[in-house]
Design an enzyme around this catalytic site. Sequence first.
Site: not given
Ligand code: GLN
Length: 422
Positions: A28, A103, A127
């Site tokens: 990532k 994400s 995410s």
């Molecule tokens: N959807 C969550 C957020 O936008 C999780 C994001 C993540 O785990 N990086 O904060």
Amino acid sequence: MSHNAFITEETIEGDDDGPLSGKTVAVKDNISTEGVRTTCGSEMLDDYVPPYDATVVARLADAGATVAGKANMDEFGMGTTTETSAFGPTENPVSEGRVPGGSSGGSAAAVAAGETDLALGTDTGGSIRCPAAFCGVVGIKPTYGLVSRYGLIAYANSLEQIGPIAPTVAEAAELLDVIAGPDDHDATTREEGADSNYAAAADGDVEGLTIGVPTELVEGADEGVVEQFEAALDDLESQGATVEKVSLPSVEHAVEAYYVIAMSEASSNLARYDGVRYGHSGGFEGNWNETFAKAREEAFGDEVKRRVLLGTYALSAGYHDKYYKKAQDARAWVKQDFDAAFEDVDVLASPTMPTPPFPMGESLDDPLKMYLADANTVPVNLANLPAISVPAGETDGLPVGAQFIGPKFDEETVVRVGSALE
Ligand code: GLN
């Protein structure tokens, strides 16, 4: 690549041999790679080249793996769809026209499309697990402190962990074995779990285990998702596990608490991108404030700006007690609820996401709807627990994921249950 899973396709060769030799791993793009551009999916870091490797990247190299490229992601990890990336959205390779989740959408899509053997994602509020569920692959969010965050570009430090995404539970566990364990560069890492063998735990033996199902994490899910989830529980029961209902009353406040804490930490972490010390520069004009504002106005996307504004508000004098401190109280309550549940059961189960993957473009205009989709994943980050998402069938041809949550540093049980379902 066809689904836009990668931001940078430059590969990094690992050592000659090791447990992952011959394997490719997509990383990532918020995880630092020495000499290879690392953008966080943001124009702010469009030309940032880290001077050192994250600990997890160094461990991949030691294990003989090749980095397959840097995977697309929501900007700074803020999102549930991989549509907020400055480098364009990633498409779900198994459900055309749908989001891959986020994400870590690029990581999961690359695995699902066979563009890499394995991937690393990060999970601040779901995410890793969300894109794993949406793309029909496996993702593990480790216990806070199991995997080093050295070299991870921070979104919300108190919530996030790096973890594996893979086609099968055994392969995800094998990758976890490589990246887990204490690190002198990250003072939040722990000795616990250091002598675990996650790959060996993928033996599918759930005889005698008690699985608790928190009713609050099933109630809000779509009917088709619940059907698949219940079939998964029946399957585990037929293999000798006992399933019982439990209650986690505090989780009704988890999404609110999570977003206040995550945005507050983000507003503080992202303050460093001023175009002078770090990040895109809009040129020097007027006073310092104007110079900083111009760089941030130009290079941050809408979702990042929204969160920096809300997080700054929640931390400001007069509102700190009302929002930030209250969110911390709710977080403590969520932890207590989980502790109490684990006195009676070995592992907890829920659908990973309340819905199947949504059509692309649908959630960008409705941030609140997007935040609510995290209802089943964020409680786990608030409580710093380990969890896995494993494919659990399909509804209307769209993938469904089942989530198993364990007590702290009990990734072995989580892996065991996941492999039994698989
Ligand atoms: N959807 C969550 C957020 O936008 C999780 C994001 C993540 O785990 N990086 O904060």
